[in-house]
Design an enzyme around this catalytic site. Sequence first.
Site, PDB file in Angstrom:
ATOM      1  N   ASP A  11     -36.391  45.055  32.532  1.00 45.56           N
ATOM      2  CA  ASP A  11     -37.034  44.101  33.442  1.00 45.56           C
ATOM      3  C   ASP A  11     -37.383  42.743  32.851  1.00 45.56           C
ATOM      4  O   ASP A  11     -37.027  41.715  33.384  1.00 45.56           O
ATOM      5  CB  ASP A  11     -38.328  44.708  33.985  1.00 45.56           C
ATOM      6  CG  ASP A  11     -38.089  46.040  34.655  1.00 45.56           C
ATOM      7  OD1 ASP A  11     -36.955  46.538  34.591  1.00 45.56           O
ATOM      8  OD2 ASP A  11     -39.037  46.576  35.240  1.00 45.56           O
ATOM      9  N   GLU A  56     -43.559  55.946  26.512  1.00 43.34           N
ATOM     10  CA  GLU A  56     -42.491  55.206  27.196  1.00 43.34           C
ATOM     11  C   GLU A  56     -41.664  54.391  26.190  1.00 43.34           C
ATOM     12  O   GLU A  56     -40.446  54.335  26.273  1.00 43.34           O
ATOM     13  CB  GLU A  56     -43.152  54.281  28.228  1.00 43.34           C
ATOM     14  CG  GLU A  56     -42.225  53.667  29.243  1.00 43.34           C
ATOM     15  CD  GLU A  56     -42.996  52.770  30.219  1.00 43.34           C
ATOM     16  OE1 GLU A  56     -44.245  52.660  30.103  1.00 43.34           O
ATOM     17  OE2 GLU A  56     -42.349  52.165  31.094  1.00 43.34           O
TER      18      GLU A  56
HETATM   19  C1  2M8 Z   1     -39.602  49.951  34.556  1.00 40.10           C
HETATM   20  O1  2M8 Z   1     -39.364  49.191  35.719  1.00 40.10           O
HETATM   21  C2  2M8 Z   1     -40.161  49.303  36.899  1.00 40.10           C
HETATM   22  C3  2M8 Z   1     -39.438  48.557  37.987  1.00 40.10           C
HETATM   23  O2  2M8 Z   1     -38.192  49.164  38.210  1.00 40.10           O
HETATM   24  C4  2M8 Z   1     -41.561  48.734  36.709  1.00 40.10           C
HETATM   25  O3  2M8 Z   1     -41.860  48.158  35.667  1.00 40.10           O
HETATM   26  O4  2M8 Z   1     -42.381  48.907  37.614  1.00 40.10           O
HETATM   27  C5  2M8 Z   1     -38.356  49.783  33.679  1.00 40.10           C
HETATM   28  O5  2M8 Z   1     -38.595  50.220  32.383  1.00 40.10           O
HETATM   29  C6  2M8 Z   1     -37.162  50.524  34.275  1.00 40.10           C
HETATM   30  O6  2M8 Z   1     -36.057  50.481  33.434  1.00 40.10           O
HETATM   31  C7  2M8 Z   1     -37.529  51.966  34.582  1.00 40.10           C
HETATM   32  O7  2M8 Z   1     -36.471  52.572  35.256  1.00 40.10           O
HETATM   33  C8  2M8 Z   1     -38.792  52.064  35.421  1.00 40.10           C
HETATM   34  C9  2M8 Z   1     -39.279  53.483  35.614  1.00 40.10           C
HETATM   35  O8  2M8 Z   1     -39.345  54.154  34.424  1.00 40.10           O
HETATM   36  O9  2M8 Z   1     -39.843  51.316  34.797  1.00 40.10           O
END
Ligand code: 2M8
Length: 719
Positions: free
Chosen positions: A171, A407
């Site tokens: 992101d 994470e």
């Molecule tokens: C993160 O992205 C989401 C939006 O899609 C967020 O920050 O709210 C990123 O690390 C993405 O790659 C990942 O798929 C998601 C859920 O783990 O989190």
Amino acid sequence: MANHILLNLKRAKYVLDKNWIGNFTQPSRFLYPHQWNWDSAFISIGYSHFNTKRAITELTSLFNAQWKNGMVPQIVFTKKNLGSYFPEPEIWQTSRSKFAPDNYLTSGISMPPIHAYAVLKIYENSLNKNKVLPFIKWIFPKLIKSHQYFYKYRCHDDFIYVIHPWESGMDNSPAWDNILENIDINKVTVPAFKRKDLSTDNAEMRPKDSDYTRYIYLVELFKKYSYQESKIFENSPFIVADTLFNSVISASNKALLKLAKILKNDSTEILEWDNRTTNAVRNKLYSEKDKIFYSYDLKNNSLLKADTAAGFMPLFGGIATEKQAETIYSYLNSTGFCSLLQGNCFTIPNYDTKKTDYDRKNYWRGPVWININWMLWEGLKRYAYIQKADDLARDIIQLPVRFGFFEYFDSFNGRGYGTKDFSWSAALFTDLCYEYYIKHKKNKLSKTRKILLNSIVLNNESSYAITDQKNISQLLLTKVKELKKEFYTDSGTINYQSLQKSKQYNEYKMITNSLRKFDLNMLNSENEKKAFWINVYNTVIVDSIVQSGIKTSVKEVIGLFSKCKYNIGNKLFSADDIEHGILRCNARHAFRKIKQFHFLNSKKKYIMKNLDVRIHFALVCGSRSCAPIKYYSSNNIDNDLEIATRNFINSSEVMVLPENNRLLVSSIFKWYKNDFGGKNGIINIILKYLNNEEKKEFLSNNRKKIKIEYLYYDWNLNK
Ligand code: 2M8
């Protein structure tokens, strides 16, 4: 298998169970409470080893929400969890698109399509392929449709492009900074919003508010154009050929080809996609000068020059040419990304640590991610960079074991950041444990494990190469050098298969046969003896592996180190005799109670006068966690052992973690703790050879406080 692996596999399962909500797995219970696109694929790979049914359900749920045009959405919302994430359906308003699915609430963008890759893994890892086949048949056309969507609606100049940083998965990658900064946010009205991702202690790990404004700006723009692709392409400032995204689709194209073969389906279209993507990425995204692939801003026709881990992802996609792979590998394995001999860092950080804007805590701007490491691990294996692949694998395993299923992780001290109990960290950790331990144990070891009850003399043929005894050791060493040149790879691993069939190996055997006539009394000085025995140890191991036909690990044969022997001057020497008897001055094997040589043993006269602990960094037991193999000469032995020791202590086999008061070291230090002089001795030798001054200072000031932990030892063959 180490107990701590079993224990942590249980912990990983516990994380996945906790996040499983009946038909899919939340990436994390609080921060990401809905179903995410590529998370589900990674998660299903973890399940594929122990719960095929769940792996199938996970992907079935995701693909049930596939859009009518084939797009698999970034998020599938769960009604009962609405209200806990931002942005949710009321912001996305996907019903403005005629393609949105009827019965599912989703976001209006997609993510890197790693699903075909995951489906193939599910098939390959399933114990009953026939049972999985109906699912493969069900999902295959959906996978095709999802790729068709990208090649039809999201393709420009043969690149698949992303329309939002969230689509890239990375992101807030530094690669997007310029485009985002240059957005004129007054062009579209961005409503006031309240983020839900921030808590009291995570602001420095999450994107800035100004980033979120731009993320929502783009969503508003999509809505304004009712999610019509051509309008978005024309009007949006964010149209990016992402190197990670294109590499992932390429890896999945290759998986689709295999699935098509399993189902006996036509694969012409898939082949064509793969060629287009491969050529586009190879030709336009590669920078030979910077040794990396970049993403490309299709709006401004310029490369987005940020040195992130995405730039190495063409290894995963099988896109890079051999030459390109070699070039980018030299950057991937450099100190900016935590190189093999660097030590004191976990590989690979998501952004070059030498850049001024490298941020060790902020997500996608520096920390180590398990999924990125995992894809690169697959890519490095594809291009045969085995030692580096193992290094990544080790960190994918070590990080959660030592610090929890976070994470993302700090590359310098391993600390976990972001959310705890994160699903893909648990799932991909599981995958690697199965790949490295369980599968290996179940499929390979149990079937092939042999017990050697009687001694095998490896140099027992009648052919001799030389009669002049004086030259044997010299010749043997020259031959080792030759074999090394021919069959040992740069990273210190050995290509056993080609070695076995080679002319050189035959010649080498003639020399080892000549050892039978070797007069050990000719070795005069301690240095001559040391060099001779280290070299013979390293060669007897190679020979034992080759001659006993070991395929995956020295553990396949019980007794390899004690029963495979060389006849040297009419006396039989096993690897154990050489290591524990001679070089370690008749000590005990790490797992035995008595000394190597009984008091009447005639080989006692060859024992070294003094133990040189540096031998532990030069003896190569044929496994991935050993030191790299090298040739030692008596003239240079002291210097060579200094180098071997320094290399080992500054490699990732030794980690000083001041923040945690921990010292993580290779299991070699555990087995030979007494040789090193206990805890203090271990710290002393590390202090003597460690390059990093700060860590050295910490170690010497905190001797008492520091806790030593041992890294897992990888017994897989160093082939
Ligand atoms: C993160 O992205 C989401 C939006 O899609 C967020 O920050 O709210 C990123 O690390 C993405 O790659 C990942 O798929 C998601 C859920 O783990 O989190």
